[in-house]
Design a protein around this motif. Sequence first.
Motif, PDB file in Angstrom:
ATOM      1  N   LEU A 119       0.825  -1.217   0.000  1.00  0.00           N
ATOM      2  CA  LEU A 119       0.000   0.000   0.000  1.00  0.00           C
ATOM      3  C   LEU A 119       0.857   1.265   0.000  1.00  0.00           C
ATOM      4  O   LEU A 119       0.505   2.272  -0.611  1.00  0.00           O
ATOM      5  N   GLY A 120       1.995   1.208   0.696  1.00  0.00           N
ATOM      6  CA  GLY A 120       2.891   2.354   0.708  1.00  0.00           C
ATOM      7  C   GLY A 120       3.426   2.668  -0.667  1.00  0.00           C
ATOM      8  O   GLY A 120       3.561   3.835  -1.057  1.00  0.00           O
ATOM      9  N   THR A 121       3.718   1.629  -1.441  1.00  0.00           N
ATOM     10  CA  THR A 121       4.215   1.826  -2.804  1.00  0.00           C
ATOM     11  C   THR A 121       3.115   2.328  -3.713  1.00  0.00           C
ATOM     12  O   THR A 121       3.345   3.164  -4.592  1.00  0.00           O
ATOM     13  N   ILE A 122       1.909   1.819  -3.533  1.00  0.00           N
ATOM     14  CA  ILE A 122       0.785   2.291  -4.330  1.00  0.00           C
ATOM     15  C   ILE A 122       0.544   3.779  -4.083  1.00  0.00           C
ATOM     16  O   ILE A 122       0.264   4.542  -5.007  1.00  0.00           O
ATOM     17  N   PHE A 123       0.677   4.183  -2.826  1.00  0.00           N
ATOM     18  CA  PHE A 123       0.486   5.599  -2.475  1.00  0.00           C
ATOM     19  C   PHE A 123       1.581   6.463  -3.088  1.00  0.00           C
ATOM     20  O   PHE A 123       1.320   7.565  -3.571  1.00  0.00           O
ATOM     21  N   ASN A 124       2.815   5.949  -3.081  1.00  0.00           N
ATOM     22  CA  ASN A 124       3.939   6.724  -3.610  1.00  0.00           C
ATOM     23  C   ASN A 124       5.040   5.776  -4.083  1.00  0.00           C
ATOM     24  O   ASN A 124       5.835   5.281  -3.273  1.00  0.00           O
ATOM     25  N   PRO A 125       5.126   5.485  -5.393  1.00  0.00           N
ATOM     26  CA  PRO A 125       6.153   4.570  -5.893  1.00  0.00           C
ATOM     27  C   PRO A 125       7.512   5.227  -6.121  1.00  0.00           C
ATOM     28  O   PRO A 125       8.502   4.538  -6.391  1.00  0.00           O
ATOM     29  N   VAL A 126       7.594   6.545  -6.015  1.00  0.00           N
ATOM     30  CA  VAL A 126       8.846   7.260  -6.281  1.00  0.00           C
ATOM     31  C   VAL A 126       9.886   6.879  -5.224  1.00  0.00           C
ATOM     32  O   VAL A 126       9.608   6.888  -4.022  1.00  0.00           O
ATOM     33  N   ASP A 127      11.103   6.555  -5.699  1.00  0.00           N
ATOM     34  CA  ASP A 127      12.238   6.187  -4.836  1.00  0.00           C
ATOM     35  C   ASP A 127      12.044   4.851  -4.133  1.00  0.00           C
ATOM     36  O   ASP A 127      12.808   4.522  -3.216  1.00  0.00           O
TER      37      ASP A 127
END
Length: 309
Positions: A119-127
């Motif tokens: 879910l953290g990656t879905i929210f923000n995949p940058v870096d």
Amino acid sequence: MRILGNIIWFFLGGWILAILAYLSGLILTILVVTAPVGLGLMEYGKFLFLPFTHDMVRKKKGSVSDAVHMTYQTYANIVKVIYIIVFGIWLFIGGIFTVIGQFITIIGIPCAIVLAKSLGTIFNPVDKVCISHDLAEELRRRVAAAKADEISGVQQSAAAESLQNCEYDVTPQKLSVVPIIGIVVVVLLVVLIGLPRLSATRDDAEISKLATNLITVKYDLDAYYISQGKFASDFSVMTNVPLEPNGANSAYLKSGKGDRCFVISVDAKKKTFTVEKGPDAENNICRGAYELPGVPKMLSEPISMKKSY
């Protein structure tokens, strides 16, 4: 167990999501302007191939390699903000509800675990980058050891000091199972409490509409008989309320759900029309309509038509 999880994930179609995520990231990377998001999605695609033996972690902001200039990092931060506002928030909320739905189905729990981890990656995949689960756990162990040394006031161990040069932020990019279970419980309670009330409200609306249609039919037949001095052979000529034919001079008045609650019959010789309980009289909507004011009287005896002038 992690290997078994990967096998189950594969046979549930997880490899399809992995390919889609990787190809999406590849396309966004080729477009250059969306490369920061694209690179993260490519790493996410790698994670989705073997989600139970890999973790998604974040690169530290200060760990900029020779291949990545500081200007790119600044641009990546701008792209990240735009992505989160336009896509990230909504995908994250949708992901939470998807996780809840998969947990409820029981069979979808493996997929729910994978989605919860990412879910953290879905929210923000940058870096974001994909690393092995064992490496992530070792780094987290060292972080815990460093915090323990700091609390106890002893000199940091060599393993803890090495974290200062580590390029990964190993904070778990996943949700705890406890909050997820809590959310599931809350949703279930809302469903169990809210659905009966919603159903009752809908039934009340159906009952009210059914009674209104019955009264409308009464006045329509009365008006038609006054103007024509007789009944028509087709109920649709005498009223605009939809009725289902039931042989000669008879028709069903149905609820919005299709329950045949009333049988309406006309008698040209006696100049009356009769309202009786229909075949679905035991249905909740029908029984509710029978109890409304004025309806019991209509059911008790034939209704005489007014004379035409």
